[in-house]
Write an enzyme that holds these catalytic residues in place. Structure first.
Site, mmCIF file in Angstrom:
data_model
loop_
_atom_site.group_PDB
_atom_site.id
_atom_site.type_symbol
_atom_site.label_atom_id
_atom_site.label_comp_id
_atom_site.label_asym_id
_atom_site.label_seq_id
_atom_site.Cartn_x
_atom_site.Cartn_y
_atom_site.Cartn_z
ATOM 1 N N ASP A 170 40.545 45.310 39.382
ATOM 2 C CA ASP A 170 40.117 43.515 40.076
ATOM 3 C C ASP A 170 39.002 44.953 41.283
ATOM 4 O O ASP A 170 39.511 45.885 41.434
ATOM 5 C CB ASP A 170 40.822 43.075 40.029
ATOM 6 C CG ASP A 170 41.016 41.195 40.489
ATOM 7 O OD1 ASP A 170 39.153 41.412 40.932
ATOM 8 O OD2 ASP A 170 41.790 40.632 40.345
ATOM 9 N N ASP A 225 36.037 33.023 41.264
ATOM 10 C CA ASP A 225 36.869 33.151 39.626
ATOM 11 C C ASP A 225 36.041 31.079 39.174
ATOM 12 O O ASP A 225 35.655 30.258 40.407
ATOM 13 C CB ASP A 225 37.913 33.327 40.383
ATOM 14 C CG ASP A 225 38.451 34.676 40.499
ATOM 15 O OD1 ASP A 225 37.616 35.095 40.602
ATOM 16 O OD2 ASP A 225 39.930 34.136 40.840
#
Ligand code: GLA
Length: 413
Positions: A170, A225
Protein backbone atom coordinates in the site's frame (compact mmCIF):
# COMPACT_ATOMS: atom_id res chain seq x y z
CA UNK A 1 0.18 -24.23 -5.04
CA UNK A 2 0.50 -21.05 -7.05
CA UNK A 3 -1.66 -19.81 -9.86
CA UNK A 4 -0.07 -19.52 -13.21
CA UNK A 5 3.51 -19.68 -11.96
CA UNK A 6 5.72 -20.87 -14.73
CA UNK A 7 7.94 -23.31 -12.91
CA UNK A 8 11.34 -22.28 -13.91
CA UNK A 9 12.12 -20.08 -11.00
CA UNK A 10 13.32 -21.16 -7.60
CA UNK A 11 14.48 -24.66 -8.54
CA UNK A 12 16.12 -23.45 -11.75
CA UNK A 13 17.76 -20.52 -10.00
CA UNK A 14 18.93 -22.84 -7.23
CA UNK A 15 20.46 -25.17 -9.77
CA UNK A 16 22.10 -22.25 -11.53
CA UNK A 17 23.67 -21.17 -8.24
CA UNK A 18 25.02 -24.66 -7.56
CA UNK A 19 26.43 -24.87 -11.05
CA UNK A 20 27.98 -21.45 -10.69
CA UNK A 21 29.65 -22.45 -7.43
CA UNK A 22 30.92 -25.69 -8.99
CA UNK A 23 32.35 -23.83 -11.96
CA UNK A 24 33.98 -21.20 -9.74
CA UNK A 25 35.55 -23.90 -7.57
CA UNK A 26 36.86 -25.69 -10.63
CA UNK A 27 38.05 -22.73 -12.67
CA UNK A 28 38.93 -19.96 -10.26
CA UNK A 29 37.71 -16.38 -9.88
CA UNK A 30 38.07 -15.36 -13.55
CA UNK A 31 34.94 -17.30 -14.37
CA UNK A 32 33.12 -15.95 -11.34
CA UNK A 33 32.14 -12.64 -12.88
CA UNK A 34 30.84 -14.24 -16.06
CA UNK A 35 28.78 -16.76 -14.09
CA UNK A 36 27.34 -14.09 -11.83
CA UNK A 37 26.33 -12.10 -14.87
CA UNK A 38 24.78 -15.17 -16.48
CA UNK A 39 22.83 -15.85 -13.33
CA UNK A 40 21.42 -12.34 -13.31
CA UNK A 41 20.09 -13.00 -16.76
CA UNK A 42 17.87 -15.88 -15.62
CA UNK A 43 14.54 -14.68 -16.91
CA UNK A 44 12.05 -13.42 -14.40
CA UNK A 45 9.15 -15.84 -14.06
CA UNK A 46 5.80 -14.71 -15.40
CA UNK A 47 3.80 -14.75 -12.16
CA UNK A 48 0.47 -13.61 -13.55
CA UNK A 49 -0.07 -14.72 -17.17
CA UNK A 50 -3.76 -14.07 -16.48
CA UNK A 51 -5.27 -11.65 -13.92
CA UNK A 52 -4.78 -12.91 -10.34
CA UNK A 53 -7.88 -14.31 -8.61
CA UNK A 54 -8.60 -14.93 -4.96
CA UNK A 55 -10.04 -13.41 -1.82
CA UNK A 56 -8.97 -10.42 0.28
CA UNK A 57 -10.23 -9.62 3.79
CA UNK A 58 -10.47 -5.83 3.54
CA UNK A 59 -13.80 -5.02 1.89
CA UNK A 60 -15.87 -7.10 4.30
CA UNK A 61 -13.80 -7.49 7.44
CA UNK A 62 -11.52 -4.41 7.63
CA UNK A 63 -9.30 -4.80 10.69
CA UNK A 64 -11.37 -7.62 12.09
CA UNK A 65 -9.05 -10.40 10.91
CA UNK A 66 -7.83 -13.47 12.76
CA UNK A 67 -6.59 -16.95 12.00
CA UNK A 68 -9.99 -18.53 12.47
CA UNK A 69 -11.46 -16.34 9.73
CA UNK A 70 -8.59 -17.28 7.43
CA UNK A 71 -8.91 -21.01 8.05
CA UNK A 72 -12.68 -20.90 7.61
CA UNK A 73 -12.30 -18.85 4.44
CA UNK A 74 -9.76 -21.34 3.09
CA UNK A 75 -12.26 -24.11 3.77
CA UNK A 76 -15.04 -22.10 2.10
CA UNK A 77 -12.91 -21.45 -0.98
CA UNK A 78 -12.58 -25.20 -1.38
CA UNK A 79 -16.12 -26.23 -0.43
CA UNK A 80 -17.93 -23.67 -2.56
CA UNK A 81 -15.89 -24.61 -5.62
CA UNK A 82 -14.30 -21.17 -5.77
CA UNK A 83 -10.76 -22.51 -5.60
CA UNK A 84 -11.45 -24.80 -8.54
CA UNK A 85 -12.99 -21.89 -10.44
CA UNK A 86 -9.66 -20.04 -10.12
CA UNK A 87 -9.82 -18.11 -6.82
CA UNK A 88 -6.44 -19.26 -5.50
CA UNK A 89 -4.93 -16.38 -3.50
CA UNK A 90 -6.14 -15.97 0.08
CA UNK A 91 -4.89 -12.55 1.17
CA UNK A 92 -4.94 -10.97 4.64
CA UNK A 93 -5.10 -7.20 4.23
CA UNK A 94 -4.19 -4.55 6.83
CA UNK A 95 -4.07 -5.14 10.61
CA UNK A 96 -2.45 -8.57 10.90
CA UNK A 97 0.80 -6.94 12.11
CA UNK A 98 1.33 -5.17 15.44
CA UNK A 99 4.99 -4.30 15.93
CA UNK A 100 8.60 -5.11 15.15
CA UNK A 101 10.80 -7.26 17.36
CA UNK A 102 14.19 -6.18 18.72
CA UNK A 103 15.73 -7.71 15.60
CA UNK A 104 13.47 -5.57 13.40
CA UNK A 105 11.29 -8.49 12.31
CA UNK A 106 7.64 -7.81 11.69
CA UNK A 107 5.43 -9.35 14.37
CA UNK A 108 1.97 -10.77 13.67
CA UNK A 109 -0.70 -9.94 16.28
CA UNK A 110 -0.22 -12.75 18.85
CA UNK A 111 -3.79 -12.45 20.13
CA UNK A 112 -5.38 -12.81 16.69
CA UNK A 113 -2.81 -15.10 15.10
CA UNK A 114 -1.58 -17.19 18.03
CA UNK A 115 -0.39 -20.00 15.77
CA UNK A 116 1.77 -17.61 13.75
CA UNK A 117 1.85 -16.91 10.04
CA UNK A 118 3.95 -19.90 9.01
CA UNK A 119 1.42 -22.37 10.40
CA UNK A 120 -1.43 -20.42 8.81
CA UNK A 121 0.33 -20.38 5.44
CA UNK A 122 0.84 -24.14 5.77
CA UNK A 123 -2.86 -24.60 6.37
CA UNK A 124 -3.77 -22.48 3.37
CA UNK A 125 -1.29 -24.33 1.16
CA UNK A 126 -2.66 -27.63 2.45
CA UNK A 127 -6.01 -26.62 0.98
CA UNK A 128 -4.45 -26.13 -2.43
CA UNK A 129 -4.43 -22.34 -2.15
CA UNK A 130 -1.82 -19.60 -2.20
CA UNK A 131 -1.20 -17.32 0.79
CA UNK A 132 -1.03 -13.53 0.71
CA UNK A 133 -0.27 -10.66 3.09
CA UNK A 134 -0.35 -6.86 3.09
CA UNK A 135 2.17 -4.17 3.91
CA UNK A 136 2.85 -0.52 3.11
CA UNK A 137 5.79 1.20 1.43
CA UNK A 138 5.80 3.94 4.05
CA UNK A 139 6.67 3.77 7.76
CA UNK A 140 3.07 2.91 8.69
CA UNK A 141 0.12 1.22 6.99
CA UNK A 142 -3.18 3.01 6.43
CA UNK A 143 -4.37 1.64 9.76
CA UNK A 144 -1.21 2.77 11.56
CA UNK A 145 0.49 -0.63 11.73
CA UNK A 146 4.24 -0.93 11.01
CA UNK A 147 5.04 -0.40 7.32
CA UNK A 148 8.04 -1.67 5.39
CA UNK A 149 10.08 1.51 4.77
CA UNK A 150 13.70 0.64 5.52
CA UNK A 151 12.80 -3.02 6.13
CA UNK A 152 12.18 -4.13 2.55
CA UNK A 153 14.77 -6.93 2.52
CA UNK A 154 14.00 -8.18 5.99
CA UNK A 155 10.27 -8.21 5.31
CA UNK A 156 10.67 -9.95 1.97
CA UNK A 157 12.87 -12.59 3.59
CA UNK A 158 10.34 -13.06 6.39
CA UNK A 159 7.47 -13.49 3.94
CA UNK A 160 9.49 -16.03 1.98
CA UNK A 161 10.23 -17.97 5.18
CA UNK A 162 6.54 -18.00 6.07
CA UNK A 163 5.55 -19.21 2.62
CA UNK A 164 3.90 -16.05 1.33
CA UNK A 165 2.97 -16.17 -2.36
CA UNK A 166 1.38 -12.72 -2.79
CA UNK A 167 2.07 -9.36 -1.17
CA UNK A 168 -0.12 -6.28 -1.49
CA UNK A 169 1.93 -3.14 -0.90
CA UNK A 170 0.00 0.00 0.00
CA UNK A 171 0.92 3.68 -0.27
CA UNK A 172 -0.27 5.39 2.94
CA UNK A 173 2.26 7.79 4.52
CA UNK A 174 4.40 7.39 1.42
CA UNK A 175 3.61 10.47 -0.64
CA UNK A 176 7.14 11.88 -0.20
CA UNK A 177 8.65 8.80 -1.80
CA UNK A 178 9.27 8.09 -5.46
CA UNK A 179 6.74 5.36 -6.19
CA UNK A 180 8.62 3.80 -9.05
CA UNK A 181 11.92 3.72 -7.15
CA UNK A 182 10.39 2.35 -3.95
CA UNK A 183 8.21 -0.31 -5.57
CA UNK A 184 11.22 -1.39 -7.63
CA UNK A 185 13.20 -1.69 -4.40
CA UNK A 186 10.47 -3.92 -3.02
CA UNK A 187 10.36 -5.95 -6.20
CA UNK A 188 14.14 -6.48 -6.04
CA UNK A 189 13.94 -7.51 -2.39
CA UNK A 190 11.29 -10.09 -3.25
CA UNK A 191 13.34 -11.35 -6.16
CA UNK A 192 16.38 -11.82 -3.93
CA UNK A 193 14.46 -14.25 -1.74
CA UNK A 194 14.30 -16.71 -4.65
CA UNK A 195 10.61 -17.32 -3.92
CA UNK A 196 8.13 -16.28 -6.60
CA UNK A 197 5.87 -13.76 -4.85
CA UNK A 198 3.20 -11.76 -6.69
CA UNK A 199 3.57 -8.02 -6.02
CA UNK A 200 0.28 -6.15 -5.88
CA UNK A 201 1.02 -2.43 -6.23
CA UNK A 202 -1.55 -0.32 -4.40
CA UNK A 203 -0.83 3.38 -4.86
CA UNK A 204 -4.33 4.11 -6.15
CA UNK A 205 -3.17 5.42 -9.53
CA UNK A 206 -1.49 8.44 -7.91
CA UNK A 207 1.75 8.08 -9.87
CA UNK A 208 0.43 6.70 -13.18
CA UNK A 209 1.64 3.13 -12.48
CA UNK A 210 0.29 2.01 -15.84
CA UNK A 211 3.28 3.81 -17.36
CA UNK A 212 5.99 2.03 -15.31
CA UNK A 213 4.64 -0.85 -13.19
CA UNK A 214 4.91 -3.65 -15.75
CA UNK A 215 7.93 -5.69 -14.72
CA UNK A 216 7.80 -4.23 -11.20
CA UNK A 217 4.53 -5.75 -10.01
CA UNK A 218 1.92 -8.02 -11.56
CA UNK A 219 -1.05 -5.75 -10.83
CA UNK A 220 -1.39 -2.09 -9.99
CA UNK A 221 -4.37 -0.25 -8.57
CA UNK A 222 -5.66 2.44 -10.92
CA UNK A 223 -8.12 4.28 -8.65
CA UNK A 224 -8.98 5.14 -5.08
CA UNK A 225 -10.86 2.58 -2.98
CA UNK A 226 -14.04 0.93 -4.18
CA UNK A 227 -17.25 1.29 -2.16
CA UNK A 228 -20.19 -1.11 -2.05
CA UNK A 229 -22.42 1.13 -4.17
CA UNK A 230 -23.20 1.67 -7.84
CA UNK A 231 -21.79 5.22 -8.03
CA UNK A 232 -18.40 3.92 -6.97
CA UNK A 233 -18.46 1.02 -9.44
CA UNK A 234 -19.56 3.25 -12.33
CA UNK A 235 -16.86 5.80 -11.48
CA UNK A 236 -14.14 3.15 -11.36
CA UNK A 237 -15.26 1.55 -14.64
CA UNK A 238 -14.95 4.92 -16.35
CA UNK A 239 -11.50 5.67 -14.88
CA UNK A 240 -10.07 2.21 -15.53
CA UNK A 241 -11.51 1.92 -19.05
CA UNK A 242 -9.03 4.47 -20.44
CA UNK A 243 -5.99 2.46 -19.41
CA UNK A 244 -6.60 -0.64 -21.54
CA UNK A 245 -3.35 -0.36 -23.49
CA UNK A 246 -1.28 -1.03 -20.36
CA UNK A 247 -2.79 -4.43 -19.52
CA UNK A 248 -1.59 -7.78 -20.79
CA UNK A 249 -0.11 -11.10 -19.70
CA UNK A 250 2.17 -10.50 -16.72
CA UNK A 251 0.77 -7.10 -15.70
CA UNK A 252 -2.78 -5.88 -15.08
CA UNK A 253 -4.70 -2.73 -14.27
CA UNK A 254 -6.39 -3.29 -10.91
CA UNK A 255 -9.69 -1.43 -10.44
CA UNK A 256 -9.83 -2.78 -6.83
CA UNK A 257 -11.37 -5.79 -5.17
CA UNK A 258 -14.90 -7.05 -5.67
CA UNK A 259 -17.88 -5.95 -3.61
CA UNK A 260 -20.17 -8.70 -4.96
CA UNK A 261 -22.20 -10.18 -2.11
CA UNK A 262 -21.66 -7.37 0.40
CA UNK A 263 -25.27 -6.16 0.24
CA UNK A 264 -25.02 -2.58 -1.02
CA UNK A 265 -26.06 -3.21 -4.64
CA UNK A 266 -28.82 -5.00 -6.53
CA UNK A 267 -28.27 -8.30 -8.33
CA UNK A 268 -28.19 -6.45 -11.67
CA UNK A 269 -25.58 -4.04 -10.34
CA UNK A 270 -23.40 -6.84 -8.99
CA UNK A 271 -23.66 -8.75 -12.31
CA UNK A 272 -22.61 -5.56 -14.13
CA UNK A 273 -19.73 -5.01 -11.66
CA UNK A 274 -18.48 -8.58 -12.15
CA UNK A 275 -18.98 -8.57 -15.93
CA UNK A 276 -17.10 -5.31 -16.37
CA UNK A 277 -14.23 -6.49 -14.18
CA UNK A 278 -14.08 -9.57 -16.44
CA UNK A 279 -14.23 -7.66 -19.70
CA UNK A 280 -11.52 -5.30 -18.39
CA UNK A 281 -9.30 -8.34 -17.60
CA UNK A 282 -9.15 -7.20 -13.99
CA UNK A 283 -7.89 -9.18 -11.03
CA UNK A 284 -10.88 -10.91 -9.42
CA UNK A 285 -10.40 -10.72 -5.66
CA UNK A 286 -13.63 -11.59 -3.86
CA UNK A 287 -14.27 -9.28 -0.91
CA UNK A 288 -17.35 -10.80 0.73
CA UNK A 289 -17.94 -13.37 3.48
CA UNK A 290 -17.43 -16.65 1.63
CA UNK A 291 -18.78 -18.64 4.57
CA UNK A 292 -22.28 -17.24 4.11
CA UNK A 293 -23.12 -16.61 0.48
CA UNK A 294 -26.59 -16.43 -1.02
CA UNK A 295 -27.26 -18.45 -4.15
CA UNK A 296 -27.32 -15.24 -6.15
CA UNK A 297 -23.83 -14.28 -4.94
CA UNK A 298 -22.52 -17.77 -5.70
CA UNK A 299 -24.04 -17.67 -9.17
CA UNK A 300 -22.16 -14.45 -9.86
CA UNK A 301 -18.76 -15.29 -8.41
CA UNK A 302 -18.86 -18.83 -9.79
CA UNK A 303 -20.03 -17.99 -13.29
CA UNK A 304 -17.36 -19.88 -15.18
CA UNK A 305 -18.27 -18.42 -18.55
CA UNK A 306 -17.68 -14.92 -17.25
CA UNK A 307 -14.50 -15.99 -15.44
CA UNK A 308 -13.28 -17.45 -18.74
CA UNK A 309 -13.65 -14.01 -20.34
CA UNK A 310 -11.53 -12.50 -17.55
CA UNK A 311 -8.93 -15.26 -17.68
CA UNK A 312 -8.71 -15.53 -21.44
CA UNK A 313 -5.05 -16.23 -22.35
CA UNK A 314 -4.90 -13.52 -25.01
CA UNK A 315 -4.97 -11.12 -22.05
CA UNK A 316 -6.52 -8.12 -23.76
CA UNK A 317 -8.32 -5.55 -21.61
CA UNK A 318 -11.66 -4.92 -23.27
CA UNK A 319 -12.69 -1.39 -24.10
CA UNK A 320 -15.65 0.76 -25.02
CA UNK A 321 -16.36 0.62 -28.74
CA UNK A 322 -19.67 2.45 -28.71
CA UNK A 323 -20.73 5.09 -26.21
CA UNK A 324 -24.29 6.17 -26.79
CA UNK A 325 -23.93 9.13 -24.46
CA UNK A 326 -27.17 8.53 -22.56
CA UNK A 327 -25.63 5.77 -20.45
CA UNK A 328 -25.52 2.95 -22.97
CA UNK A 329 -22.14 1.48 -23.80
CA UNK A 330 -20.93 -1.46 -25.87
CA UNK A 331 -17.67 -3.06 -24.76
CA UNK A 332 -15.49 -5.44 -26.74
CA UNK A 333 -12.84 -7.94 -25.63
CA UNK A 334 -11.24 -10.14 -28.29
CA UNK A 335 -10.59 -13.69 -27.08
CA UNK A 336 -7.87 -16.20 -27.89
CA UNK A 337 -10.12 -18.56 -29.88
CA UNK A 338 -11.19 -15.82 -32.29
CA UNK A 339 -14.51 -15.18 -30.59
CA UNK A 340 -15.39 -11.88 -28.96
CA UNK A 341 -16.88 -11.01 -25.60
CA UNK A 342 -19.30 -8.12 -25.90
CA UNK A 343 -20.85 -6.36 -22.93
CA UNK A 344 -23.87 -4.11 -23.29
CA UNK A 345 -23.65 -1.88 -20.22
CA UNK A 346 -26.49 0.29 -19.02
CA UNK A 347 -25.27 3.08 -16.72
CA UNK A 348 -28.68 4.78 -16.86
CA UNK A 349 -31.40 4.47 -14.26
CA UNK A 350 -33.96 2.99 -16.69
CA UNK A 351 -34.08 0.01 -19.04
CA UNK A 352 -32.40 0.58 -22.43
CA UNK A 353 -32.38 -1.12 -25.82
CA UNK A 354 -28.78 -1.34 -26.97
CA UNK A 355 -27.59 -2.55 -30.33
CA UNK A 356 -24.53 -3.21 -32.39
CA UNK A 357 -23.67 -3.90 -36.03
CA UNK A 358 -21.14 -6.65 -36.70
CA UNK A 359 -19.00 -4.17 -38.62
CA UNK A 360 -18.67 -2.06 -35.48
CA UNK A 361 -16.95 -4.87 -33.62
CA UNK A 362 -14.80 -6.32 -36.37
CA UNK A 363 -17.04 -9.25 -37.26
CA UNK A 364 -17.47 -10.05 -40.96
CA UNK A 365 -20.91 -9.50 -42.45
CA UNK A 366 -23.03 -12.64 -42.21
CA UNK A 367 -24.12 -15.02 -39.49
CA UNK A 368 -22.62 -15.23 -36.00
CA UNK A 369 -23.36 -17.52 -33.10
CA UNK A 370 -24.31 -15.65 -29.93
CA UNK A 371 -24.13 -17.08 -26.43
CA UNK A 372 -25.56 -15.27 -23.42
CA UNK A 373 -23.09 -15.71 -20.55
CA UNK A 374 -25.56 -14.95 -17.76
CA UNK A 375 -28.50 -16.94 -19.15
CA UNK A 376 -26.01 -19.72 -20.05
CA UNK A 377 -27.70 -20.33 -23.34
CA UNK A 378 -27.06 -20.07 -27.04
CA UNK A 379 -29.28 -17.47 -28.64
CA UNK A 380 -30.41 -17.82 -32.24
CA UNK A 381 -27.76 -17.39 -34.87
CA UNK A 382 -27.88 -13.73 -35.77
CA UNK A 383 -27.15 -12.58 -39.32
CA UNK A 384 -26.04 -9.05 -40.10
CA UNK A 385 -25.39 -8.62 -43.83
CA UNK A 386 -24.36 -5.04 -43.18
CA UNK A 387 -27.14 -3.80 -45.42
CA UNK A 388 -30.33 -3.34 -43.44
CA UNK A 389 -30.61 -1.25 -40.31
CA UNK A 390 -33.01 -3.69 -38.64
CA UNK A 391 -30.39 -6.45 -38.86
CA UNK A 392 -28.52 -4.88 -35.97
CA UNK A 393 -28.17 -7.11 -32.92
CA UNK A 394 -30.30 -5.60 -30.15
CA UNK A 395 -30.67 -6.44 -26.46
CA UNK A 396 -32.76 -5.08 -23.60
CA UNK A 397 -30.55 -4.12 -20.69
CA UNK A 398 -31.94 -3.43 -17.21
CA UNK A 399 -31.04 -0.22 -15.36
CA UNK A 400 -27.47 -0.43 -13.96
CA UNK A 401 -27.25 -3.82 -15.62
CA UNK A 402 -25.46 -5.68 -18.32
CA UNK A 403 -26.00 -8.21 -21.07
CA UNK A 404 -22.81 -10.14 -21.69
CA UNK A 405 -22.45 -12.33 -24.77
CA UNK A 406 -19.78 -14.28 -26.57
CA UNK A 407 -19.90 -13.94 -30.33
CA UNK A 408 -18.42 -16.39 -32.77
CA UNK A 409 -18.40 -15.37 -36.41
CA UNK A 410 -19.57 -17.84 -39.04
CA UNK A 411 -21.57 -21.03 -38.73
CA UNK A 412 -18.83 -23.57 -38.28
CA UNK A 413 -18.67 -24.90 -34.74
C1 GLA B 1 -5.97 1.37 1.48
C2 GLA B 1 -6.13 0.37 0.34
C3 GLA B 1 -7.25 -0.60 0.67
C4 GLA B 1 -6.94 -1.32 1.97
C5 GLA B 1 -6.72 -0.31 3.08
C6 GLA B 1 -6.20 -0.96 4.35
O1 GLA B 1 -7.09 2.19 1.59
O2 GLA B 1 -6.38 1.03 -0.86
O3 GLA B 1 -7.43 -1.53 -0.37
O4 GLA B 1 -5.79 -2.11 1.79
O5 GLA B 1 -5.76 0.69 2.72
O6 GLA B 1 -5.93 -0.06 5.37
Amino acid sequence: MRTGVIKKTAPAAGLATLLAIAVIMACGPGIERKEAAAEKMVAEPVLAPTPPMGFNTWNKFGCNVDERLIRETADALVETGMRDAGYKHLVIDDCWQVSRGADGRIVADPARFPGGMKALADYVHGRGLAFGLYTDLGPKTCEGRPGSLGFEDLDAATYAEWGVDYIKVDWCNADDLDARVQYTKFHDALRRTGRPIVLSICEWGRNDPWTWARGVGQLWRTTSDIGDNWESVAWIINANSRLYAAAGPGGWNDPDMLEVGNGGMTGDEYRAHFSLWAIMASPLMAGNDLRAMTDETKNILLNREVIAVDQDPLGVQGRVVIDRGYGGQVWLKPLADGSKAVAFLNLAGRELDLYVRWSQIGIPAGPARVRDLWAHKDLDVHTDTGKNFDERFTVKVPAHGVVLVRLRPGLTP
